[in-house]
Motif scaffolding. Sequence first.
Motif, PDB file in Angstrom:
ATOM      1  N   VAL A 176      -3.701   5.383  14.433  1.00 30.85           N
ATOM      2  CA  VAL A 176      -2.511   4.711  14.408  1.00 30.85           C
ATOM      3  C   VAL A 176      -1.912   4.761  12.696  1.00 30.85           C
ATOM      4  N   SER A 177      -0.506   4.977  12.757  1.00 31.97           N
ATOM      5  CA  SER A 177      -0.040   5.279  11.419  1.00 31.97           C
ATOM      6  C   SER A 177       1.364   4.334  11.218  1.00 31.97           C
ATOM      7  N   CYS A 178       1.791   4.410  10.041  1.00 32.12           N
ATOM      8  CA  CYS A 178       2.905   3.702   9.872  1.00 32.12           C
ATOM      9  C   CYS A 178       4.001   4.363  10.504  1.00 32.12           C
ATOM     10  N   THR A 179       5.297   3.900  10.623  1.00 28.81           N
ATOM     11  CA  THR A 179       6.542   4.404  10.960  1.00 28.81           C
ATOM     12  C   THR A 179       7.797   3.983   9.727  1.00 28.81           C
ATOM     13  N   ALA A 180       8.782   4.269   9.618  1.00 31.11           N
ATOM     14  CA  ALA A 180       9.970   4.104   8.955  1.00 31.11           C
ATOM     15  C   ALA A 180      10.182   2.494   9.187  1.00 31.11           C
ATOM     16  N   GLU A 208      15.012  20.079  -3.007  1.00 30.51           N
ATOM     17  CA  GLU A 208      15.923  19.034  -2.165  1.00 30.51           C
ATOM     18  C   GLU A 208      15.175  17.665  -2.173  1.00 30.51           C
ATOM     19  N   TYR A 209      14.035  17.389  -2.574  1.00 26.78           N
ATOM     20  CA  TYR A 209      13.168  16.434  -2.152  1.00 26.78           C
ATOM     21  C   TYR A 209      13.040  15.732  -3.983  1.00 26.78           C
ATOM     22  N   ALA A 210      12.875  14.539  -3.943  1.00 22.12           N
ATOM     23  CA  ALA A 210      12.585  13.916  -5.081  1.00 22.12           C
ATOM     24  C   ALA A 210      11.676  12.864  -4.909  1.00 22.12           C
ATOM     25  N   GLY A 211      10.606  12.750  -5.907  1.00 22.99           N
ATOM     26  CA  GLY A 211       9.605  11.839  -5.770  1.00 22.99           C
ATOM     27  C   GLY A 211      10.020  10.392  -6.405  1.00 22.99           C
ATOM     28  N   VAL A 212       9.953   9.331  -5.587  1.00 22.09           N
ATOM     29  CA  VAL A 212      10.610   7.967  -6.164  1.00 22.09           C
ATOM     30  C   VAL A 212       9.107   7.067  -5.967  1.00 22.09           C
ATOM     31  N   ARG A 213       9.264   6.005  -6.937  1.00 26.04           N
ATOM     32  CA  ARG A 213       8.257   5.051  -6.805  1.00 26.04           C
ATOM     33  C   ARG A 213       9.060   3.758  -6.885  1.00 26.04           C
ATOM     34  N   ILE A 214       8.407   2.830  -5.727  1.00 27.46           N
ATOM     35  CA  ILE A 214       8.733   1.477  -5.634  1.00 27.46           C
ATOM     36  C   ILE A 214       7.378   0.583  -5.671  1.00 27.46           C
ATOM     37  N   GLY A 215       7.148  -0.192  -6.885  1.00 29.42           N
ATOM     38  CA  GLY A 215       5.863  -1.070  -6.933  1.00 29.42           C
ATOM     39  C   GLY A 215       4.803   0.104  -7.496  1.00 29.42           C
ATOM     40  N   GLU A 216       4.014   0.089  -6.328  1.00 30.29           N
ATOM     41  CA  GLU A 216       2.690   0.819  -6.751  1.00 30.29           C
ATOM     42  C   GLU A 216       2.550   2.142  -5.827  1.00 30.29           C
ATOM     43  N   GLU A 217       3.582   2.621  -5.002  1.00 30.45           N
ATOM     44  CA  GLU A 217       3.378   3.409  -4.159  1.00 30.45           C
ATOM     45  C   GLU A 217       4.658   4.375  -4.225  1.00 30.45           C
ATOM     46  N   SER A 240       2.129   1.658   2.712  1.00 33.11           N
ATOM     47  CA  SER A 240       2.688   0.464   2.336  1.00 33.11           C
ATOM     48  C   SER A 240       2.915  -0.748   3.343  1.00 33.11           C
ATOM     49  N   CYS A 241       2.153  -0.366   4.431  1.00 32.02           N
ATOM     50  CA  CYS A 241       2.202  -1.182   5.808  1.00 32.02           C
ATOM     51  C   CYS A 241       0.768  -1.653   6.167  1.00 32.02           C
ATOM     52  N   LYS A 242       0.611  -2.616   6.859  1.00 31.56           N
ATOM     53  CA  LYS A 242      -0.752  -2.999   7.372  1.00 31.56           C
ATOM     54  C   LYS A 242      -0.758  -2.592   8.730  1.00 31.56           C
ATOM     55  N   ILE A 243      -1.849  -1.709   8.882  1.00 27.85           N
ATOM     56  CA  ILE A 243      -2.005  -1.295  10.145  1.00 27.85           C
ATOM     57  C   ILE A 243      -2.726  -2.349  11.084  1.00 27.85           C
ATOM     58  N   VAL A 277      12.792  10.354   3.193  1.00 30.65           N
ATOM     59  CA  VAL A 277      12.229  11.405   4.130  1.00 30.65           C
ATOM     60  C   VAL A 277      10.800  11.365   4.553  1.00 30.65           C
ATOM     61  N   ILE A 278       9.900  11.053   3.303  1.00 33.59           N
ATOM     62  CA  ILE A 278       8.603  10.786   3.405  1.00 33.59           C
ATOM     63  C   ILE A 278       8.300   9.339   2.991  1.00 33.59           C
ATOM     64  N   PRO A 279       7.920   8.382   3.716  1.00 32.04           N
ATOM     65  CA  PRO A 279       7.693   6.996   3.444  1.00 32.04           C
ATOM     66  C   PRO A 279       6.787   6.880   2.438  1.00 32.04           C
ATOM     67  N   PHE A 280       6.950   5.593   1.610  1.00 36.02           N
ATOM     68  CA  PHE A 280       6.178   5.134   0.621  1.00 36.02           C
ATOM     69  C   PHE A 280       4.812   4.841   1.038  1.00 36.02           C
ATOM     70  N   ARG A 281       3.917   5.800   0.757  1.00 36.37           N
ATOM     71  CA  ARG A 281       2.534   5.684   1.122  1.00 36.37           C
ATOM     72  C   ARG A 281       1.505   6.072   0.192  1.00 36.37           C
ATOM     73  N   PHE A 282       2.043   6.681  -0.971  1.00 38.40           N
ATOM     74  CA  PHE A 282       0.995   7.499  -1.604  1.00 38.40           C
ATOM     75  C   PHE A 282       0.900   6.478  -3.191  1.00 38.40           C
ATOM     76  N   ALA A 283      -0.513   6.409  -3.330  1.00 42.96           N
ATOM     77  CA  ALA A 283      -0.911   5.542  -4.435  1.00 42.96           C
ATOM     78  C   ALA A 283      -0.285   5.830  -5.906  1.00 42.96           C
ATOM     79  N   ASN A 284      -0.142   4.994  -6.591  1.00 45.32           N
ATOM     80  CA  ASN A 284       0.151   5.335  -8.162  1.00 45.32           C
ATOM     81  C   ASN A 284      -0.928   5.525  -8.839  1.00 45.32           C
ATOM     82  N   ASN A 285      -1.998   4.980  -8.449  1.00 41.84           N
ATOM     83  CA  ASN A 285      -3.528   4.923  -9.243  1.00 41.84           C
ATOM     84  C   ASN A 285      -3.846   5.942  -9.599  1.00 41.84           C
ATOM     85  N   GLY A 286      -4.359   6.273 -11.176  1.00 45.28           N
ATOM     86  CA  GLY A 286      -5.159   7.345 -11.614  1.00 45.28           C
ATOM     87  C   GLY A 286      -4.189   8.618 -11.908  1.00 45.28           C
ATOM     88  N   LEU A 287      -2.825   8.410 -11.769  1.00 46.44           N
ATOM     89  CA  LEU A 287      -1.780   9.516 -12.048  1.00 46.44           C
ATOM     90  C   LEU A 287      -0.896   9.042 -13.641  1.00 46.44           C
TER      91      LEU A 287
END
Length: 340
Positions: free
Chosen positions: A56-60, A268-277, A45-48, A288-298
Amino acid sequence: MLQRLLSKKQPHTLSGLLPKISQYSFVVTMLSSALFLMPSAYAASCKIPKSYYKNVSCTASSSYFLAIKDFGAPVALIDKKGKRVVDLSRYQKVDADKLSGGLLPVLRNSRVGYLNMQGREVVPAMYDILTESQGWARPVSDGRIVVKKEGNYGVINTANSTVVSFSAAIDDIDNYRNGVARVRKGRATSWVDKNGNAAHDPNAQNDTQAVNKPTSSNEKSSTASQSVPARFTTLQSRQQDGKWGFVDDNNVTMITYSFDEVRPFSEEYAGVRIGEEWGFINLGGELVIPFRFANNGLNANDSYQGKPSFVFTGGKAWIGNLKNGNKMCIDKEGAGVACD
């Protein structure tokens, strides 16, 4: 172009995948397929930014990015221009997903500390490594940090002053939320404010309407048993004004209505979506795990081993499919692992 994109956007994912591949002797064809799907399955969800760092990877924080070595050791935090702002080479680990309140959890000589964005260790690396589902360190919450020293829980502020004294009687302390934190001592539960003083349970029901109402002895017994609300065992999803949030067993809103789609809490974890991620939150509402997983194809009705996507089972969550039909899963650190 594709190779450059992969090298910049997927270092954290690959560092989690490769040891697993070696361990279970997966075939090379699966790895090749995974590499070409990762830009979609692990869309960040960020631009490297462009930089001379290889991995290089994203942070919170949207303002900072983590550069690491091929084997995962931290190198530096860089800014949006790709310039180094904090040298991390002396640390064993950092938890970039818990960069909060301007402080980054770091591990040095197997001790936990916190580094500010000027590179100063404002909380010295002197605390125990945590061994809990939330990871080896907690993030800053409401200007407070839950830490352990000599095996005992306590709370400090961002200047490393003790707020809640370290005690062997404390079994757990939740991260602060709305100025208070829950403390567990055996079967007893209490609440403390940001100064470490006793506080009221924010989930307690308002019983003022019943104060002056005459009651029989049976009614008094029933009222007494209901005066303390039951602690939630988990949180349930609920929709309001087109957004999703979570309530406890007493229908008290615990996590605000902020999400476009959610999955039930599991492990103790729940998947949540904002926008497409998609990302994952814990029972405290922390990402606890940043928004970085695409919603496409699911699709909402898709499932794997009886579980929908973005739901943890046995420490793994299914997040998508490879081009060859194989499933892609992550562990509770957000790293790619084999589903089977």
